[in-house]
Design a protein around this motif. Structure first.
Motif, short mmCIF file in Angstrom:
data_model
loop_
_atom_site.label_atom_id
_atom_site.label_comp_id
_atom_site.label_asym_id
_atom_site.label_seq_id
_atom_site.Cartn_x
_atom_site.Cartn_y
_atom_site.Cartn_z
N GLN A 79 0.84 -1.21 0.00
CA GLN A 79 0.00 0.00 0.00
C GLN A 79 0.88 1.27 0.00
OE1 GLN A 79 -2.68 0.26 3.40
NE2 GLN A 79 -3.72 2.04 2.55
N LYS A 80 2.12 1.08 0.39
CA LYS A 80 3.15 2.16 0.41
C LYS A 80 2.89 3.21 1.49
CE LYS A 80 5.23 1.64 -4.06
NZ LYS A 80 4.34 0.89 -4.96
N GLU A 81 1.68 3.73 1.57
CA GLU A 81 1.37 4.71 2.62
C GLU A 81 0.09 4.28 3.29
OE1 GLU A 81 1.63 9.17 1.93
OE2 GLU A 81 1.84 8.29 -0.06
N GLU A 82 -0.04 4.56 4.58
CA GLU A 82 -1.23 4.14 5.33
C GLU A 82 -2.34 5.17 5.09
OE1 GLU A 82 1.80 4.53 6.66
OE2 GLU A 82 2.38 2.45 6.85
N LYS A 83 -2.97 5.10 3.92
CA LYS A 83 -3.95 6.14 3.57
C LYS A 83 -5.38 5.75 3.95
CE LYS A 83 -1.54 8.02 -0.46
NZ LYS A 83 -1.69 8.05 -1.92
N GLY A 84 -5.54 4.64 4.68
CA GLY A 84 -6.88 4.30 5.15
C GLY A 84 -7.40 2.99 4.59
N THR A 85 -8.48 2.51 5.24
CA THR A 85 -9.05 1.20 4.86
C THR A 85 -9.62 1.24 3.44
OG1 THR A 85 -11.03 1.97 6.01
CG2 THR A 85 -9.60 0.47 7.22
N GLY A 86 -10.25 2.36 3.06
CA GLY A 86 -10.82 2.47 1.71
C GLY A 86 -9.72 2.39 0.66
N HIS A 87 -8.61 3.07 0.93
CA HIS A 87 -7.48 3.05 0.01
C HIS A 87 -6.90 1.64 -0.10
CE1 HIS A 87 -3.12 3.72 -0.93
NE2 HIS A 87 -3.68 4.39 -1.91
N ALA A 88 -6.82 0.95 1.06
CA ALA A 88 -6.28 -0.42 1.07
C ALA A 88 -7.17 -1.34 0.21
CB ALA A 88 -6.19 -0.93 2.50
N ILE A 89 -8.49 -1.17 0.34
CA ILE A 89 -9.41 -2.02 -0.44
C ILE A 89 -9.29 -1.70 -1.94
CG2 ILE A 89 -11.87 -2.55 -0.83
CD1 ILE A 89 -12.24 -2.12 2.25
N LYS A 90 -9.13 -0.42 -2.25
CA LYS A 90 -8.95 -0.03 -3.66
C LYS A 90 -7.71 -0.73 -4.24
CE LYS A 90 -7.66 4.08 -6.32
NZ LYS A 90 -7.84 3.47 -7.61
N MET A 91 -6.62 -0.73 -3.46
CA MET A 91 -5.39 -1.40 -3.93
C MET A 91 -5.66 -2.88 -4.21
SD MET A 91 -2.81 0.91 -3.67
CE MET A 91 -1.29 0.06 -3.55
N ALA A 92 -6.43 -3.50 -3.30
CA ALA A 92 -6.72 -4.94 -3.47
C ALA A 92 -7.54 -5.18 -4.74
CB ALA A 92 -7.48 -5.45 -2.24
N MET A 93 -8.55 -4.32 -4.98
CA MET A 93 -9.41 -4.51 -6.16
C MET A 93 -8.68 -4.16 -7.45
SD MET A 93 -13.16 -3.30 -4.90
CE MET A 93 -14.31 -4.50 -4.21
N ASP A 94 -7.82 -3.13 -7.39
CA ASP A 94 -7.00 -2.79 -8.57
C ASP A 94 -6.16 -4.00 -8.97
OD1 ASP A 94 -7.88 -0.22 -8.84
OD2 ASP A 94 -6.22 0.72 -7.77
N TYR A 95 -5.65 -4.68 -7.94
CA TYR A 95 -4.82 -5.85 -8.24
C TYR A 95 -5.68 -7.05 -8.68
CZ TYR A 95 -1.76 -9.78 -7.93
OH TYR A 95 -1.07 -10.91 -8.25
N GLY A 96 -6.78 -7.29 -7.94
CA GLY A 96 -7.52 -8.55 -8.11
C GLY A 96 -8.48 -8.59 -9.30
N GLY A 97 -8.98 -7.43 -9.73
CA GLY A 97 -9.90 -7.41 -10.87
C GLY A 97 -11.25 -8.03 -10.56
N GLU A 98 -11.95 -8.49 -11.61
CA GLU A 98 -13.33 -9.02 -11.49
C GLU A 98 -13.44 -10.09 -10.41
OE1 GLU A 98 -16.19 -8.34 -12.98
OE2 GLU A 98 -15.34 -6.73 -14.22
N GLY A 99 -14.62 -10.16 -9.77
CA GLY A 99 -14.86 -11.23 -8.80
C GLY A 99 -15.51 -10.69 -7.54
N ASP A 100 -15.64 -11.59 -6.58
CA ASP A 100 -16.29 -11.26 -5.33
C ASP A 100 -15.21 -11.24 -4.24
OD1 ASP A 100 -18.66 -10.74 -3.95
OD2 ASP A 100 -18.77 -12.82 -3.26
N TYR A 101 -15.26 -10.26 -3.34
CA TYR A 101 -14.18 -10.07 -2.36
C TYR A 101 -14.70 -10.23 -0.94
CZ TYR A 101 -11.28 -8.09 -6.06
OH TYR A 101 -10.53 -7.91 -7.19
N LEU A 102 -14.03 -11.08 -0.15
CA LEU A 102 -14.27 -11.11 1.29
C LEU A 102 -13.08 -10.38 1.93
CD1 LEU A 102 -15.87 -12.12 3.76
CD2 LEU A 102 -14.48 -14.18 3.72
N ILE A 103 -13.39 -9.25 2.59
CA ILE A 103 -12.33 -8.35 3.06
C ILE A 103 -12.35 -8.31 4.58
CG2 ILE A 103 -11.48 -5.96 2.97
CD1 ILE A 103 -13.41 -5.86 0.33
N ILE A 104 -11.19 -8.52 5.19
CA ILE A 104 -11.13 -8.61 6.65
C ILE A 104 -10.00 -7.75 7.20
CG2 ILE A 104 -10.84 -10.22 8.59
CD1 ILE A 104 -12.29 -12.20 7.05
#
Ligand code: TTP
Length: 411
Positions: A79-104
């Motif tokens: 994530q490089k910088e701790e910009k928040g949970t929303g930013h962290a989820i965006k990074m995960a979706m940018d990487y993961g692409g289409e599909g369903d996500y269980l985020i914890i």
């Protein structure tokens, strides 16, 4: 389903425990939180596991490789910088692409039966739970299992429901536009609750409820004590003794004594107690309920420990009393070092967390001592005080304030 574990925050409120360690590596019965999550959640058979990292990222990768050596489903996203949970989820979706996500969120204690129930969480959906003081969380209003409103950290004592967002959510990839559009919050972070607030205007978000005592957000130091107590109650049943126990030792209640541990003569152990590999206890020590000694730690002659966690390689060599405290790794307490854990007036103990003085609501709470700290002989530490990592406390001192990391405390 893709599993996302958020392990990117700095864990400022958990200091000094996070001086040297990522929050996701805090131990539950000796096992790093993230390993516990991976072990349990991999049973849900995710197609991919995305771990978001930032603060002390190499350390997390190293630990995950130790507990999950051949896991080829895991990918690490920096994530490089701790910009928040929303930013962290965006990074995960940018990487993961289409599909369903269980985020914890990785900093949660979850009882073992919660993990398997997460499969029942509908998409889009969030997990909720009830807490007595909801003002530090995203408070939700629910009707017929659907969220009607979510409010991040309402004003203290503002009348709100006790139901909160529990840091677990399931989102389809097509909700990404809401994640991408989160605005910076007043805390200067991109917070996922802001996206949820927007989503509920357009579609239903389902909820799944976790019962009390099966969930805890490990945000402040004493939360780690409480989480381990919940795990001791739930996971230690009977006496599992693999270590070397002298025949004069008295053991009552539920205990685990792992292989390589040694319990020397005339020690008394009252469970629930967990003693990890290669720890040495006694002679004539007294371990009272809810005590945990992690690998290679020790208590020597006439040491009493109660309701505490003693982390790896730490030593309580002679005549110590440690009550309701956390002793970090590689700590050495001088002979006669005592932690006080109760006020004369029996009022609950307060602790400074960042700049705030917080009422822990615990009548008994001792000290939180960071890794590599050392105390001299006859040091007394007053209830709720924190000693930073690598600090040194001179002999005979009474520690009546928090001590910074690397500080030399003289009296
Ligand atoms: P927080 O509890 O806000 O974690 P934090 O590390 O920022 O805590 P503190 O306020 O004490 O400094 O975050 C919840 C979870 O989300 C936690 O598991 C860490 C993770 N997280 C990220 O992955 N990236 C981030 O940028 C942030 C802020 C948190």
């Amino acid at each position: 389903m893709k599993l996302v574990l958020l392990a990117g925050g700095k864990g400022e409120r958990l200091r000094p425990l996070t001086d040297n360690k990522q929050k996701a590596l805090m131990p539950i019965l000796g096992e790093p939180l993230i390993c516990r999550h991976l072990k349990e959640l991999s049973k849900l058979n995710p197609e991919k596991i995305i771990i978001i990292l930032s603060y002390k990222k190499e350390q997390v990768v190293e630990e995950v490789k130790k507990c999950f050596p051949n896991e080829n489903k895991i990918v690490y996203v920096d994530q490089k910088e701790e910009k928040g949970t929303g930013h962290a989820i965006k990074m995960a979706m940018d990487y993961g692409g289409e599909g369903d996500y269980l985020i914890i969120y990785s900093d949660l204690y979850l009882s073992k039966n919660v993990y398997k129930n997460l499969i029942k969480l509908k998409s889009p959906g969030i997990v909720v739970t009830e807490v007595s003081k909801p003002w530090n969380y995203g408070v939700v209003k629910i009707e017929n299992e659907i969220i009607k409103d979510i409010k991040e950290k309402p004003k203290i004592d503002e009348p709100v429901s006790n139901t909160i967002f529990a840091g677990i959510l399931r989102l389809p990839f097509d909700s990404k536009e809401y994640i991408d559009n989160i605005k910076l919050s007043s805390r200067n972070e991109y917070e996922v609750t802001d996206a949820i607030k927007e989503m509920i205007k357009s579609f239903d978000i389902f909820t799944l409820n976790i019962p009390k005592n099966q969930w805890l957000d490990i945000g402040r130091p004493w939360d780690l004590l409480i989480a381990n107590r919940l795990a001791l109650d739930e996971e230690i049943k009977g006496q599992v003794i693999k270590g070397d126990v002298h025949n004069s030792v008295v053991i009552k209640g539920d205990v685990i004594i792992e292989e390589g541990a040694e319990i020397k003569p005339y020690t008394v152990i009252e469970g629930p107690v967990f003693i990890s590999k290669n720890s040495i206890i006694g002679p004539t020590s007294h371990l009272r309920p809810y005590t945990i000694f992690l690998k290679n730690s020790s208590a020597g002659y006439s040491v009493e420990v109660k309701g505490s966690i003693v982390m790896e390689f730490s030593k309580l060599p002679h005549f110590n009393y440690v009550g309701d405290s956390i002793i970090g790794e590689h700590v050495n307490l001088g002979a006669g070092t005592i932690t006080a854990n109760l006020r004369f007036d029996h009022k609950s103990i307060k602790m400074k967390v960042k700049e705030d003085i917080i009422d822990t609501e615990m009548e008994k709470l001792g000290s939180i001592i960071g890794d590599y700290a050392q105390t001299g002989i006859n040091v007394s530490i007053l209830p709720g005080k924190k000693i930073g990592s690598h600090a040194i406390i001179y002999p005979g001192c009474i520690v009546d304030r928090d001590v910074n990391s690397y500080e030399i405390f003289k009296c």
